[in-house]
Design an enzyme around this catalytic site. Structure first.
Site, PDB file in Angstrom:
ATOM      1  N   CYS A  42       0.814  -1.235   0.000  1.00 38.90           N
ATOM      2  CA  CYS A  42       0.000   0.000   0.000  1.00 38.90           C
ATOM      3  C   CYS A  42       0.839   1.274   0.000  1.00 38.90           C
ATOM      4  O   CYS A  42       0.340   2.348  -0.330  1.00 38.90           O
ATOM      5  CB  CYS A  42      -0.960   0.006   1.175  1.00 38.90           C
ATOM      6  SG  CYS A  42      -2.130  -1.354   1.127  1.00 38.90           S
ATOM      7  N   HIS A  81      -3.680   7.427   2.563  1.00 39.84           N
ATOM      8  CA  HIS A  81      -4.002   6.085   2.085  1.00 39.84           C
ATOM      9  C   HIS A  81      -5.407   5.747   2.568  1.00 39.84           C
ATOM     10  O   HIS A  81      -5.760   6.031   3.717  1.00 39.84           O
ATOM     11  CB  HIS A  81      -2.982   5.091   2.654  1.00 39.84           C
ATOM     12  CG  HIS A  81      -3.305   3.666   2.322  1.00 39.84           C
ATOM     13  ND1 HIS A  81      -3.703   3.279   1.061  1.00 39.84           N
ATOM     14  CD2 HIS A  81      -3.295   2.538   3.089  1.00 39.84           C
ATOM     15  CE1 HIS A  81      -3.913   1.968   1.067  1.00 39.84           C
ATOM     16  NE2 HIS A  81      -3.687   1.504   2.279  1.00 39.84           N
ATOM     17  N   ASN A 116     -10.038   0.101  -0.395  1.00 40.50           N
ATOM     18  CA  ASN A 116      -8.570   0.155  -0.334  1.00 40.50           C
ATOM     19  C   ASN A 116      -8.001  -0.387  -1.647  1.00 40.50           C
ATOM     20  O   ASN A 116      -8.079  -1.585  -1.907  1.00 40.50           O
ATOM     21  CB  ASN A 116      -8.093  -0.672   0.863  1.00 40.50           C
ATOM     22  CG  ASN A 116      -6.582  -0.631   1.044  1.00 40.50           C
ATOM     23  OD1 ASN A 116      -5.860  -0.163   0.174  1.00 40.50           O
ATOM     24  ND2 ASN A 116      -6.114  -1.143   2.168  1.00 40.50           N
TER      25      ASN A 116
HETATM   26  O1  UT7 Z   1      -3.802  -1.136   3.549  1.00 42.59           O
HETATM   27  C1  UT7 Z   1      -2.940  -1.709   4.468  1.00 42.59           C
HETATM   28  C2  UT7 Z   1      -3.246  -1.239   5.809  1.00 42.59           C
HETATM   29  N1  UT7 Z   1      -4.467  -1.878   6.272  1.00 42.59           N
HETATM   30  C3  UT7 Z   1      -5.090  -1.361   7.276  1.00 42.59           C
HETATM   31  O2  UT7 Z   1      -4.681  -0.351   7.783  1.00 42.59           O
HETATM   32  C4  UT7 Z   1      -6.274  -2.113   7.847  1.00 42.59           C
HETATM   33  C5  UT7 Z   1      -6.215  -2.063   9.345  1.00 42.59           C
HETATM   34  N2  UT7 Z   1      -7.276  -2.794  10.018  1.00 42.59           N
HETATM   35  C6  UT7 Z   1      -8.575  -2.473   9.940  1.00 42.59           C
HETATM   36  O3  UT7 Z   1      -8.942  -1.598   9.182  1.00 42.59           O
HETATM   37  C7  UT7 Z   1      -9.548  -3.162  10.860  1.00 42.59           C
HETATM   38  O4  UT7 Z   1      -8.857  -3.909  11.826  1.00 42.59           O
HETATM   39  C8  UT7 Z   1     -10.552  -4.087  10.112  1.00 42.59           C
HETATM   40  C9  UT7 Z   1     -11.517  -3.249   9.320  1.00 42.59           C
HETATM   41  C10 UT7 Z   1      -9.805  -5.028   9.185  1.00 42.59           C
HETATM   42  C11 UT7 Z   1     -11.332  -4.921  11.107  1.00 42.59           C
HETATM   43  O5  UT7 Z   1     -11.998  -4.092  12.026  1.00 42.59           O
HETATM   44  P1  UT7 Z   1     -11.950  -4.409  13.589  1.00 42.59           P
HETATM   45  O6  UT7 Z   1     -12.772  -3.388  14.259  1.00 42.59           O
HETATM   46  O7  UT7 Z   1     -10.509  -4.497  13.970  1.00 42.59           O
HETATM   47  O8  UT7 Z   1     -12.690  -5.779  13.670  1.00 42.59           O
HETATM   48  P2  UT7 Z   1     -12.164  -7.210  14.158  1.00 42.59           P
HETATM   49  O9  UT7 Z   1     -11.173  -7.764  13.189  1.00 42.59           O
HETATM   50  O10 UT7 Z   1     -11.774  -7.130  15.584  1.00 42.59           O
HETATM   51  O11 UT7 Z   1     -13.479  -8.051  14.045  1.00 42.59           O
HETATM   52  C12 UT7 Z   1     -14.600  -7.789  14.899  1.00 42.59           C
HETATM   53  C13 UT7 Z   1     -15.679  -8.812  14.632  1.00 42.59           C
HETATM   54  C14 UT7 Z   1     -15.193 -10.254  14.700  1.00 42.59           C
HETATM   55  O12 UT7 Z   1     -16.203 -11.031  15.288  1.00 42.59           O
HETATM   56  P3  UT7 Z   1     -16.095 -11.487  16.828  1.00 42.59           P
HETATM   57  O13 UT7 Z   1     -14.810 -12.230  16.961  1.00 42.59           O
HETATM   58  O14 UT7 Z   1     -16.096 -10.189  17.602  1.00 42.59           O
HETATM   59  O15 UT7 Z   1     -17.309 -12.300  16.996  1.00 42.59           O
HETATM   60  C15 UT7 Z   1     -15.041 -10.637  13.253  1.00 42.59           C
HETATM   61  O16 UT7 Z   1     -15.204 -12.007  13.039  1.00 42.59           O
HETATM   62  O17 UT7 Z   1     -16.199  -8.619  13.301  1.00 42.59           O
HETATM   63  C16 UT7 Z   1     -16.171  -9.868  12.596  1.00 42.59           C
HETATM   64  N3  UT7 Z   1     -15.928  -9.623  11.190  1.00 42.59           N
HETATM   65  C17 UT7 Z   1     -16.904  -9.384  10.295  1.00 42.59           C
HETATM   66  N4  UT7 Z   1     -18.240  -9.330  10.431  1.00 42.59           N
HETATM   67  C18 UT7 Z   1     -18.937  -9.043   9.312  1.00 42.59           C
HETATM   68  C19 UT7 Z   1     -14.734  -9.542  10.555  1.00 42.59           C
HETATM   69  N5  UT7 Z   1     -14.912  -9.253   9.247  1.00 42.59           N
HETATM   70  C20 UT7 Z   1     -16.256  -9.156   9.066  1.00 42.59           C
HETATM   71  C21 UT7 Z   1     -17.059  -8.874   7.954  1.00 42.59           C
HETATM   72  N6  UT7 Z   1     -18.402  -8.825   8.124  1.00 42.59           N
HETATM   73  N7  UT7 Z   1     -16.544  -8.619   6.730  1.00 42.59           N
END
Ligand code: UT7
Length: 324
Positions: free
Chosen positions: A114, A251, A281
């Protein structure tokens, strides 16, 4: 002194729009979750047979038209990409030939995920200032959809395809903050974090491209710190504060990261070019696409001071200050 002056900017998105609702049909996710956690509402996917170079060529044509420069004047092409058409040759060589840029002039790809556009910008700026070329096309182009695992909802909803391009020209400059051009570029990498954002395969490892894997929370944590640090580093290197800047072009990985970074700088979201809702992204394409979008909409104007930033797999990250 010589400075790399931005003559023009262009962006290209493939035709196929994929909304969050469309993704709901193929995986266990929801529009609400995606919008709330990321700010993404839709993304674009390249058509079958449409490659990263095709997107790069379209964006470059727009950038050249915007710059009022003929492709035959381009004697350097650098493409930031993680999703090249083929393992080799470089996408940049196809762009060079397709556009009719100077045959025999340097053309190569940069792999910094990225942060690819920031790295490409840094390389091009150095080469122009060293007299190695006169007119450069600096491109970020990706078909990230090709390395998504649609059974992995934690990554598949985040990415899209697209390309952005900038035409740079080496020009004599007094080198002041008021003078146009790339003022400074600041690049970083920390390979100790290879494992938190990568593909689960690759040419040498599995003889395939692999699929994107990410420990989202970990990457988020690093993004907030690294992006803040590199923005401050870029401002400080030039004796500026955030208030001196007209626009931040970040970004587009997560709206919460963008909002958090901007708030910590003491800036308002009205000074930020945000395309994440429409583009998602697009990895290396995200910053030049956002810049092209900001300029095309008339928000970002020639003469303004723009702060760019990105972070991605590696980890890699970078910032740049540019007077348009
Ligand atoms: O470009 C390179 C740089 N990339 C970034 O900077 C990305 C950085 N990370 C992020 O943007 C965030 O961490 C994400 C958007 C990827 C994820 O958000 P989060 O608030 O950190 O969520 P999480 O991974 O902690 O997931 C929370 C919950 C989980 O369920 P449980 O374990 O709480 O029951 C996941 O399984 O959300 C669930 N989940 C989803 N639910 C619906 C994960 N992906 C999805 C989805 N739809 N697509």
């Amino acid at each position: 002194m010589i400075r790399s002056v931005v003559l023009g900017c262009g962006g290209y998105l493939p035709e196929k729009k994929v909304t969050n609702k469309d993704l709901e049909q193929i995986m266990e996710t929801s529009d609400d979750w995606i919008v709330e956690r990321t700010g993404i509402r839709q993304r674009y996917f390249a058509a079958e047979g449409q490659y990263t170079s095709d997107l790069a060529i379209e964006a470059s044509r727009q950038a050249l038209a915007n710059a009022g420069l003929d492709a035959s004047e381009i004697d350097l092409v650098i493409v930031g990409t993680t999703t090249p058409d083929r393992t080799f040759p470089a996408v940049a060589t196809r762009v060079q030939a397709a556009l009719g840029a100077v045959p025999g002039s340097p053309a190569f790809d940069v792999q910094a995920v990225c942060s690819g556009f920031l790295y490409a910008l840094g390389a091009a700026d150095s080469m122009l200032r060293n007299g190695m070329a006169k007119n450069a096309l600096v491109i970020g182009a990706e078909t990230l959809s090709r390395i998504l695992d649609f059974e992995d909802r934690t990554t598949a909803v985040l990415f899209g395809d697209g390309a952005g391009a900038v035409v740079l020209q080496a020009r004599e400059s007094r080198g002041g903050l008021e003078d146009p051009g790339v003022i400074s570029v600041h690049l970083h990498a920390d390979g100790r974090y290879n494992d938190i954002l990568n593909t689960d395969g690759g040419v040498s490892m599995t003889r395939t491209a692999g699929s994107v894997r990410m420990l989202g929370k970990e990457v988020f944590r690093h993004a907030v710190v690294n992006l803040h640090d590199v923005l401050l580093e870029t401002l400080k290197a030039n004796g500026l504060t955030a208030q001196d800047v007209d626009w931040v072009v970040p970004h587009q990985a997560n709206l919460r990261i963008i909002e958090g970074t901007v708030k910590r700088l003491g800036l308002d979201m009205s000074q930020v070019i945000c395309t994440i809702d429409r583009h998602a992204n697009t990895s290396a394409a995200s910053v030049p696409l956002a810049l092209a979008d900001g300029m095309a909409s008339g928000l970002v104007k020639p003469g303004q001071l723009v702060l760019l930033e990105a972070m991605g797999g590696g980890l890699t990250w970078g910032g740049a200050l540019v007077r348009l």
